[in-house]
Design an enzyme around this catalytic site. Structure first.
Site, short mmCIF file in Angstrom:
data_model
loop_
_atom_site.label_atom_id
_atom_site.label_comp_id
_atom_site.label_asym_id
_atom_site.label_seq_id
_atom_site.Cartn_x
_atom_site.Cartn_y
_atom_site.Cartn_z
N GLN A 26 0.92 -1.32 0.40
CA GLN A 26 0.11 -0.13 -0.03
C GLN A 26 1.02 1.36 -0.10
OE1 GLN A 26 -2.51 -1.41 3.54
NE2 GLN A 26 -0.78 0.55 4.73
N GLY A 27 0.47 2.24 -0.37
CA GLY A 27 0.61 3.46 -0.68
C GLY A 27 0.21 4.63 -0.12
N TYR A 28 0.66 5.83 -0.36
CA TYR A 28 -0.38 6.63 0.21
C TYR A 28 -0.03 8.06 -0.33
CZ TYR A 28 -1.29 4.46 4.34
OH TYR A 28 -1.56 3.14 4.84
N LEU A 29 -1.71 8.26 -1.42
CA LEU A 29 -1.48 9.70 -2.20
C LEU A 29 -1.17 10.49 -1.49
CD1 LEU A 29 -4.19 8.29 -4.98
CD2 LEU A 29 -1.32 7.90 -4.85
N ASP A 76 3.33 8.90 -2.22
CA ASP A 76 4.38 9.92 -1.68
C ASP A 76 4.95 9.34 -0.39
OD1 ASP A 76 4.53 12.32 -2.57
OD2 ASP A 76 2.43 12.75 -1.32
#
Length: 150
Positions: A26-29, A76
């Site tokens: 998972q990644g965070y926009l 990010d």
């Protein structure tokens, strides 16, 4: 509404990794507000989470693999990877322990989360003996925060 408690784990009980697990990336926009993209095995989501520690709104929208692949490149900070084991909570007919064992930059970090149906159930929860420090209210171990550290 998501209602959960989170605990730092320092030692796994015997057989903890024998239970079913999912591979998560998972990644965070965005981290304010929290907007996350997640791959869980072969399923893809875009998630919005409101502010909060034990209680917060959460909305999941399905994504295609192509959409996920496009969006994860825009994340990010660090992309988090982990294995999530699903352990039934002894003595409960509906609670499950989500045991996250992190990989990559957080190799060795272990967190356990339990999601509840009500605030009262969360507040009266007695954690199993093998759970470590309750980090629910510190925010220190929220995944969105971890993505920005190191």
């Amino acid at each position: 509404m998501e209602i959960e408690r989170k605990y730092l784990i320092t030692k796994l009980p015997e057989g903890a990794t024998d239970f079913p697990c999912h591979r998560i990336e998972q990644g965070y926009l965005s981290t304010d507000p929290v907007v996350r993209v997640r791959r869980e095995d072969d399923t893809y989501y875009l998630t919005y989470k409101s502010k909060g520690l034990m209680e917060r709104e959460e909305y999941n929208l399905p994504l295609t693999k192509d959409s996920y692949d496009h969006l994860i490149k825009k994340a990010d900070g660090h992309i988090l990877t982990k294995k999530r084991y699903l352990l039934p909570l002894k003595g409960s007919d509906h609670l499950t322990i989500e045991l996250d064992i992190f990989e990559g930059p957080y190799e060795g970090l272990m967190l356990a989360e339990v999601e509840f149906q009500s605030r009262e159930e969360a507040e009266t929860f007695t954690a199993p003996d093998w759970f470590g420090k309750d980090v629910t209210f510190s925010g220190e171990y929220q995944n969105s925060r971890l993505s920005r550290l190191i």
